[in-house]
Write an enzyme that holds these catalytic residues in place. Structure first.
Site: not given
Ligand SMILES: *Cc1c(COP(=O)(O)O)cnc(C)c1O
Length: 360
Positions: A103, A196, A172
């Site tokens: 990511w 999530k 993030d």
């Protein structure tokens, strides 16, 4: 109805049962108004209260200081990979990035795609992202430092955040937001896809220090502009109303469960149960440096890929899903987000012991 299964999916992931039940009760007739949250105007008084309550609960639970806004975007965390440099990295300046996995890499690629100057000041790519790097130097005058707090695919997590002085720290937190207490004042911006740890997919939470809104240039798309979306309190256009409502329910569930410190204590207990099971035998092997282990995504291997396949298939027969590691790394990954109950981890640990006995 079949009993609910133990859900170790990486995302979209488990939601608290009581939240789903409350949403179910409200589904046809929200608080006696005769319609669903899905069917009401985003300009209605009722929805205005829902979105404001969600923002306020977020501030309360996370301990967000004054001077920050909580915004709701669409486009996932992935859109933020582009929105961050578009808003906050002027041409001619540069930003620092730390690469701790897929990511982070995507965030770096997206900034480069926009023609921005990116310095990757640290990376753990040399050991396939199995640790969190330290000992890096910030570029003086960097527009910001971007990092990923929890590496969902690899199972590493920052235990202590870097000190960046006057350089804005942007994080993030898609896969570990609200899994533990963090000092929000250290960050200029935190973002997270909700799917999530916070709610359903389709909503991205952006927590941003208000002075940063002024950096947004005029010539970027409206839907990526922190200044425009922030100026309209996430109501510039139609926001993902039902998703925001579900985030509110998840936050209320957190509050009723004793707040973030209680949730963190349970998360530590859950992770400890699982890592102890892994470490107590040579049959299972953790894949990352111990001090960098994630509270949310626990990754490990078995002696062979055949055994891993058998382990995953047997787990499904025992009502446990989502244990297959990400396709880019293989192995086993148990995602044990806030809504995954201790009983699920106990069931997994007991299955692991049983599997080892039968297969070693
Ligand atoms: C899942 C994930 C993403 C991607 O999120 P989308 O909402 O699908 O764009 C980004 N960063 C991290 C850390 C993730 O876990």
């Amino acid at each position: 109805m079949k009993d609910r299964i133990f859900n170790f999916n990486a995302g979209p992931a488990a939601l608290p049962l009581s939240v789903l039940e409350e949403a179910q009760r409200d589904l046809l007739n929200y608080k006696g108004e005769g319609l669903s949250v899905m069917e009401m105007s985003h300009r209605s008084k009722t929805f205005d209260k829902i979105i404001k309550d969600t923002e306020n609960l977020m501030k309360e639970i996370m301990g967000i200081p004054d001077g920050y806004k909580v915004l709701f975007f669409q486009g996932g965390a992935t859109l933020q990979f582009a929105a961050v440099p578009m808003n906050l990295l002027p041409d001619g300046k540069s930003a620092d990035y730390i690469n701790t996995g897929t990511w982070s890499t995507k965030a770096i690629e997206e900034a480069k795609k926009l023609g921005k100057n990116v310095n990757v000041i640290a990376s753990s790519e040399d050991k396939n992202f199995t640790y969190i790097p330290d000992g890096f130097k910030l570029t003086p005058d960097a527009s910001y430092l971007h990092m990923t707090s929890n590496n969902t695919i690899y199972g590493t997590q920052w235990q202590k955040f870097p000190e960046t002085g006057s350089v804005p720290l942007i994080c993030d937190m898609s896969s570990d937001i609200n899994c533990r207490k963090v000092d929000v004042s250290k960050f200029a911006m935190i973002y997270a896809g909700a799917q999530k740890n916070m709610g359903p997919s389709g909503v991205t939470i952006v927590i941003i220090r208000e002075d940063l809104l002024e950096r947004s240039p005029k010539n970027i798309p409206t839907m990526t502009s922190y200044k425009i979306i922030g100026g309209k309190d996430s109501l510039y256009n139609t926001p993902p109303t039902f998703g925001i409502y579900l985030i509110k329910l998840v936050l209320e569930w957190m509050k009723n469960s004793g707040g973030l410190s209680k949730v963190e204590a349970i998360n530590r207990k859950k992770a400890d149960l699982l890592y102890t099971a892994i470490d107590s035998t040579d049959f299972y092997k953790g894949t990352v440096r111990k001090e960098d282990r994630s509270l949310m995504n626990v990754t490990f291997r078995l002696p062979s890929e055949e055994l891993e396949q058998k382990f995953i298939a047997g787990a499904i027969e025992n009502n446990m899903i989502g244990l297959k590691g990400h396709r880019s790394v293989g192995g086993i990954r148990a995602s044990i987000y806030n809504a995954v109950p201790v009983e699920a981890i106990e069931a997994l640990v007991s299955y692991m012991k049983d599997f080892e006995k039968k297969n070693s």
